[in-house]
Write a protein that holds these residues in place. Structure first.
Motif, PDB file in Angstrom:
ATOM      1  N   LYS A  37     -50.466  -7.329   6.240  1.00 57.15           N
ATOM      2  CA  LYS A  37     -50.081  -7.946   7.508  1.00 57.15           C
ATOM      3  C   LYS A  37     -49.468  -9.320   7.284  1.00 57.15           C
ATOM      4  O   LYS A  37     -48.904  -9.909   8.209  1.00 57.15           O
ATOM      5  N   ASN A  55     -43.764  -4.625   9.077  1.00 62.40           N
ATOM      6  CA  ASN A  55     -44.313  -5.613  10.022  1.00 62.40           C
ATOM      7  C   ASN A  55     -43.215  -6.386  10.756  1.00 62.40           C
ATOM      8  O   ASN A  55     -43.283  -7.611  10.881  1.00 62.40           O
ATOM      9  N   GLN A  58     -44.268  -8.528  13.956  1.00 59.05           N
ATOM     10  CA  GLN A  58     -45.307  -9.546  13.831  1.00 59.05           C
ATOM     11  C   GLN A  58     -44.681 -10.931  13.735  1.00 59.05           C
ATOM     12  O   GLN A  58     -43.695 -11.137  13.039  1.00 59.05           O
TER      13      GLN A  58
END
Length: 408
Positions: A37, A55, A58
């Motif tokens: 992450k 990701n 994000q």
């Protein structure tokens, strides 16, 4: 019949390319980086279509890659050929007033040059003695504090202002032969004002920032030095003030560099002072002076949303020094698509045009790979993690290998 054949052939080619892209992603997905992450990655084809991602939605700290957005916003609001200016006035008491407009690249050499021109203008008016030099910094709000900067001597913590010189820094060294401090720049004198700042730093050499209070008049101190070299006498000290309606404008200096030149220097040296000078000027242009952080933020958010269709972004200043800035790789890709026309303003190494960003435990990189036909393949790398530099370099290397597989 021929048209049908061409259609199906073209369709088959596209399908094959898609399959190749998918296979490459499957093969290399684990090799680019561990599925964490803390990593955000995008690689696109030359049409801007994503062929590898991780990701992408994000939000990450962009660090200095935010300067790409600041540059793009500046072009939008100010124009490619915009030039920063500085104005000069005489009042009825023969005070010389200097009004700055946020020039991010004003140097000692520039001040020396315009003081030669200014001295000629004054002499033609039979003005050989000036009472005082008065600095008008009102184009910028006096209460601006850039988020992320500290009260250090490091150049990246330099304060901003309407009339500043040498990026609000002093570059000096200690001469053992002469047993005294001297300037490390041949164009910049070490005035008594600057010497005092150097001595208080307790350093023997280096480039240090000057305080916000000192920066308010330092450019004026240098202007006084260069005017006196041209035979103009200044009776009193440099001080702060405001240009009044009845003051007569006698000269306007415009920067040698247009905005594209400034942006190229900004992206090359990643100068935080320059970025926020531009950022604040954008706000003043969009919402009228004085420049404030709030105006710069609002102008940039409006541009990002209305022109780039960026919906999720947090901007608190224009350089990327603040850890409160946030953007996702997907939204950064929109910035790169907007900046595609100006890719050549970025740093260039082999087949890559790029901008890097580094903070403690933060490593980012965004730009374009190019093939032999100079087609652009946008990419974004964002790493917010322990061992960030190793991980970022690992991703950069593997992403480059993916790109090489695609074009070959």
């Amino acid at each position: 019949m021929l048209n049908s054949y061409k259609f199906f052939y073209s369709f088959k080619v596209k399908i094959v390319l898609i399959i190749i892209s998918v296979l490459l992603c499957l093969v290399f997905s684990l090799k680019v980086s561990a599925n964490s992450k803390n990593n955000g990655v995008i690689l696109c084809d030359n049409h801007g279509e994503i062929i590898y991602s991780q990701n992408i939605n994000q939000a990450f700290i962009p660090a200095s890659t935010l300067k790409i957005l600041t540059s793009l916003g500046a072009i939008y609001y100010l124009g490619e050929d915009f030039r920063f200016k500085t104005e000069f006035f005489l009042d009825k008491n023969l005070n010389l007033k200097i009004k700055g407009y946020g020039d991010p690249h004003l140097t000692s050499e520039n001040i020396n040059n315009f003081c030669r021109d200014l001295a000629l203008i004054l002499k033609k008016k039979n003005v050989f003695i000036i009472k005082s030099i008065i600095i008008d910094n009102s184009f910028f709000s006096s209460s601006i504090k850039i988020p992320g900067t500290q009260n250090s001597l490091n150049p990246y913590d330099a304060s901003v202002g309407a009339f500043c010189v040498n990026f609000n820094t002093i570059f000096f060294k200690y001469n053992l032969v002469k047993n005294k401090f001297i300037s490390a720049e041949k164009e910049t004198p070490l005035t008594p004002f600057a010497k005092k700042i150097v001595q208080e730093s307790n350093l023997k050499h280096g480039r240090i920032v000057i305080s916000k209070e000192e920066s308010q008049i330092y450019a004026g101190v240098l202007a006084r030095y260069f005017l006196e070299k041209q035979g103009i006498i200044i009776s009193e000290k440099v001080k702060l003030g405001i240009v009044q309606k009845n003051d007569k404008k006698i000269f306007t200096y415009k920067s040698f560099y247009n905005l594209k030149n400034i942006i190229k220097k900004l992206l090359k040296f990643s100068n935080n002072f320059m970025a926020n000078q531009i950022f604040l000027t954008i706000g003043a242009k969009a919402f009228s002076p004085p420049a404030t952080l709030a105006k710069g933020i609002k102008a940039m958010e409006n541009y990002a949303g209305n022109e780039l269709n960026i919906k999720k972004i947090k901007i608190v200043e224009g350089s990327g020094i603040s850890r409160k800035n946030r953007i996702s790789p997907k939204e950064m890709l929109k910035i790169l698509k907007g900046f595609k026309k100006y890719y050549y303003l970025m740093n260039n190494r082999k087949n890559e045009y790029f901008k890097t960003g580094t903070l403690n435990k933060i490593c980012t990189r965004a730009g374009y790979y190019t093939n032999k036909n100079m087609k652009l393949y946008p990419f974004v790398i964002m790493v917010n993690k322990e061992e960030y530099q190793y991980r970022c370099n690992h991703i950069i290397g593997n992403l480059q290998r993916i790109f090489n597989k695609i074009i070959n």
